[in-house]
Design a protein around this motif. Sequence first.
Motif, PDB file in Angstrom:
ATOM      1  N   GLU A 250       8.779  22.610 -23.123  1.00 23.61           N
ATOM      2  CA  GLU A 250       7.875  21.719 -22.403  1.00 23.61           C
ATOM      3  C   GLU A 250       8.623  20.480 -21.900  1.00 23.61           C
ATOM      4  O   GLU A 250       8.032  19.438 -21.630  1.00 23.61           O
ATOM      5  CB  GLU A 250       6.707  21.306 -23.303  1.00 23.61           C
ATOM      6  CG  GLU A 250       5.830  22.487 -23.710  1.00 23.61           C
ATOM      7  CD  GLU A 250       4.611  22.070 -24.510  1.00 23.61           C
ATOM      8  OE1 GLU A 250       4.520  20.870 -24.867  1.00 23.61           O
ATOM      9  OE2 GLU A 250       3.749  22.923 -24.769  1.00 23.61           O
TER      10      GLU A 250
ATOM     11  N   PRO B 127      10.448  17.756 -19.580  1.00 18.38           N
ATOM     12  CA  PRO B 127      10.112  17.307 -18.222  1.00 18.38           C
ATOM     13  C   PRO B 127      11.191  17.664 -17.208  1.00 18.38           C
ATOM     14  O   PRO B 127      12.377  17.785 -17.553  1.00 18.38           O
ATOM     15  CB  PRO B 127       9.981  15.791 -18.375  1.00 18.38           C
ATOM     16  CG  PRO B 127      10.847  15.454 -19.551  1.00 18.38           C
ATOM     17  CD  PRO B 127      10.724  16.621 -20.481  1.00 18.38           C
TER      18      PRO B 127
ATOM     19  N   GLN C  18       4.589  24.818 -15.280  1.00 26.34           N
ATOM     20  CA  GLN C  18       3.733  23.992 -16.131  1.00 26.34           C
ATOM     21  C   GLN C  18       3.683  22.595 -15.505  1.00 26.34           C
ATOM     22  O   GLN C  18       4.673  21.859 -15.501  1.00 26.34           O
ATOM     23  CB  GLN C  18       4.294  23.930 -17.556  1.00 26.34           C
ATOM     24  CG  GLN C  18       3.426  23.158 -18.523  1.00 26.34           C
ATOM     25  CD  GLN C  18       4.011  23.148 -19.920  1.00 26.34           C
ATOM     26  OE1 GLN C  18       4.637  24.111 -20.355  1.00 26.34           O
ATOM     27  NE2 GLN C  18       3.820  22.049 -20.630  1.00 26.34           N
ATOM     28  N   GLU C  19       2.531  22.229 -14.959  1.00 26.20           N
ATOM     29  CA  GLU C  19       2.435  21.027 -14.125  1.00 26.20           C
ATOM     30  C   GLU C  19       2.780  19.750 -14.883  1.00 26.20           C
ATOM     31  O   GLU C  19       3.249  18.767 -14.290  1.00 26.20           O
ATOM     32  CB  GLU C  19       1.024  20.928 -13.528  1.00 26.20           C
ATOM     33  CG  GLU C  19       0.906  19.915 -12.409  1.00 26.20           C
ATOM     34  CD  GLU C  19      -0.434  19.985 -11.701  1.00 26.20           C
ATOM     35  OE1 GLU C  19      -0.910  18.926 -11.247  1.00 26.20           O
ATOM     36  OE2 GLU C  19      -1.010  21.100 -11.612  1.00 26.20           O
ATOM     37  N   SER C  20       2.595  19.750 -16.193  1.00 27.52           N
ATOM     38  CA  SER C  20       2.880  18.542 -16.974  1.00 27.52           C
ATOM     39  C   SER C  20       4.365  18.182 -16.969  1.00 27.52           C
ATOM     40  O   SER C  20       4.738  17.059 -17.327  1.00 27.52           O
ATOM     41  CB  SER C  20       2.408  18.726 -18.419  1.00 27.52           C
ATOM     42  OG  SER C  20       3.089  19.812 -19.038  1.00 27.52           O
ATOM     43  N   LYS C  21       5.216  19.113 -16.541  1.00 28.09           N
ATOM     44  CA  LYS C  21       6.653  18.835 -16.455  1.00 28.09           C
ATOM     45  C   LYS C  21       6.977  17.898 -15.292  1.00 28.09           C
ATOM     46  O   LYS C  21       8.066  17.319 -15.237  1.00 28.09           O
ATOM     47  CB  LYS C  21       7.438  20.137 -16.263  1.00 28.09           C
ATOM     48  CG  LYS C  21       7.396  21.134 -17.407  1.00 28.09           C
ATOM     49  CD  LYS C  21       8.099  22.425 -16.996  1.00 28.09           C
ATOM     50  CE  LYS C  21       8.031  23.488 -18.081  1.00 28.09           C
ATOM     51  NZ  LYS C  21       8.958  23.217 -19.179  1.00 28.09           N
TER      52      LYS C  21
ATOM     53  N   SER D   3       6.522  14.681 -12.652  1.00 32.56           N
ATOM     54  CA  SER D   3       6.014  13.324 -12.517  1.00 32.56           C
ATOM     55  C   SER D   3       5.119  13.237 -11.282  1.00 32.56           C
ATOM     56  O   SER D   3       5.141  14.112 -10.413  1.00 32.56           O
ATOM     57  CB  SER D   3       7.180  12.343 -12.370  1.00 32.56           C
ATOM     58  OG  SER D   3       7.859  12.567 -11.129  1.00 32.56           O
ATOM     59  N   GLU D   4       4.355  12.162 -11.199  1.00 33.19           N
ATOM     60  CA  GLU D   4       3.495  11.973 -10.033  1.00 33.19           C
ATOM     61  C   GLU D   4       4.319  11.824  -8.760  1.00 33.19           C
ATOM     62  O   GLU D   4       3.920  12.275  -7.686  1.00 33.19           O
ATOM     63  CB  GLU D   4       2.596  10.740 -10.238  1.00 33.19           C
ATOM     64  CG  GLU D   4       1.565  10.906 -11.350  1.00 33.19           C
ATOM     65  CD  GLU D   4       0.674  12.129 -11.136  1.00 33.19           C
ATOM     66  OE1 GLU D   4       0.213  12.344  -9.989  1.00 33.19           O
ATOM     67  OE2 GLU D   4       0.440  12.870 -12.115  1.00 33.19           O
TER      68      GLU D   4
END
Length: 596
Positions: free
Chosen positions: A156, A158, A231-234, A236-237
């Motif tokens: 998980e 980043p 996995q989108e949580s990897k 940043s905006e």
Amino acid sequence: MSTVPERLSKLRELMVRDGIDYYIVPTADFHQSEYVGEHFTARKYITGFSGSAGTAMIDAKEARLWTDGRYFIQAADQLEGTTVELMKMGQPGVPTLTEHLKQVVKPGEVIGFDGRVVSMGEGQGYEAVADAKEARIVYTCDLIDEIWTDRPPLSEEPAFALELQYAGETTAEKLTRIREAMKENQATVHVVTTLDDICWTLNMRGNDIEYFPLVLSYAIVTMDEYHLYIQESKLSEEMKAAFAKDKVVLHPYNDIYEDVKKYGAGESLLVDAKNLNYALYNNLSKDAKRVEKANPEIRFKAIKNATEIENIRQAQIKDSVAHVRFMKWLKENIGKEEITELSAAAKMDSFREEMGNFISPSFEPICSFGAHAAIVHYAPSPETDIPLGMDGFFLTDTGAGFKEGSTDITRTYALGNITRQMKEDFTLVAISNLSLANAVFMKGCNGVNLDSYTRKPFWDRRLNFNHGTGHGVGYLLNIHEGPAGIRWRYVAGDTEPFEAGMVITDEPGRYIEGAYGIRLENELLVCEDELNEFGQFMRFDVITYVPFDLDAIIPEFMTEEERKLLNTYHQSVFEKVSPHLNEEEKEWLARYTRAV
């Protein structure tokens, strides 16, 4: 912790339960990566062999492991007591896995594997064996997962963006090139599963595989959108916003298995049989046309752009300075303090960290003293770590991942007094390395054409080394990168012609089992040379600047021309590295780059 025989026993119980007669466990993740994250080390778990390449096959009575010449010694040692038999790939009388299956599979039997970790091409091969034998395959079973109770989860970690000052080309520009290649191949959709191809396209890096800054992801490229499965949580905006500008559409990681079914009649799918996994291949619509060719990204990323080349040259200078400081430290401290294989690797990286923009080692360090160095890809562990002694060779095959690029350098150092034979072997490897580095060749040549430059000094003495001579190097991606390599045997997908801008390694070696190993590795930049009435000539530019240990060189063992090549190389080492050293270090380097 259970033993390998205990794990094999549990696996066989599940095989009986599911009616599977032969179960195949490769070294791969869902993306056919050469090196994999801990979640995907199923073959290591079931056999005990930790090398980066190999495939296991288990039946009711036997377990076998196929691996290549880099790992024969290591595998023989690690498989001892496991009941797993070593199958030495490429050796006389040793069948391939597919050939072995052809010999043993009987009508009605079942070949099983997890189709997500088997390539499309491999799966089709097993399918062909089953059809010929009136057997069948089952590719939806991950039996290792059922017995591996403490299996590490998927990473998980980043992701991060690689800035344009390092990448040298925007995602939009890369997508334009990819879509042009799709048009040339009359494809409307391009399915991509290879992590380095995706990360290169999106100027994205991460940490999902130790040492390799890659991100677990899939992609579907259309003419107007790039569908990224991750996995989108990897992300940043900022990365999400940048992707949106390039029409990169985000989807959950595993949704690709259903989404590929949408592209049916009227679509033409560009897929890479070597890299697409078998399970995903079977989900492609039978109504769509398939164009089975290598991903165009493979060639695009292998030919470095001007920004990447300039950055790579800087990275090589950084790593060469670190190596020179390490070599000086090693020579001056061996015998005065305890230095082990692992502590030497850590010291090497500490010198690299001082150079700035250091991310991590670019692969697992291969630091080996004495007999360990005869194991081509031996990597020390707390269980195998030994002190460096006197009167022997110490081999370091290590690399750095700097923001400016990745490096891969091997040096062998003489510690204390070594024998005349050891010096002759070392000098032979140096001659071999210099021979390839100074090759001039016609545009269109590949690594099969050029490998004899390296091996002729060996073959003249009826000697050889049991591994390839060179491989492409990725830019903060895979350290082994196609489509060009250097070897005497033709290997599909790894022996494409050299193009200006490619970076290739030059790494011959000499290995005496139970005694010592020697390897000298530089990186070469492929360059255009003279263009005349005979065509376009090509050459290599050596971009690694680390001395070959003169304590192990016998000048009289070399011809006058070979000594000239060595002296010219060492002169360039001094010129490139000395401006970055203090006076004491310069004086030391002058001694180890002196003319012989």
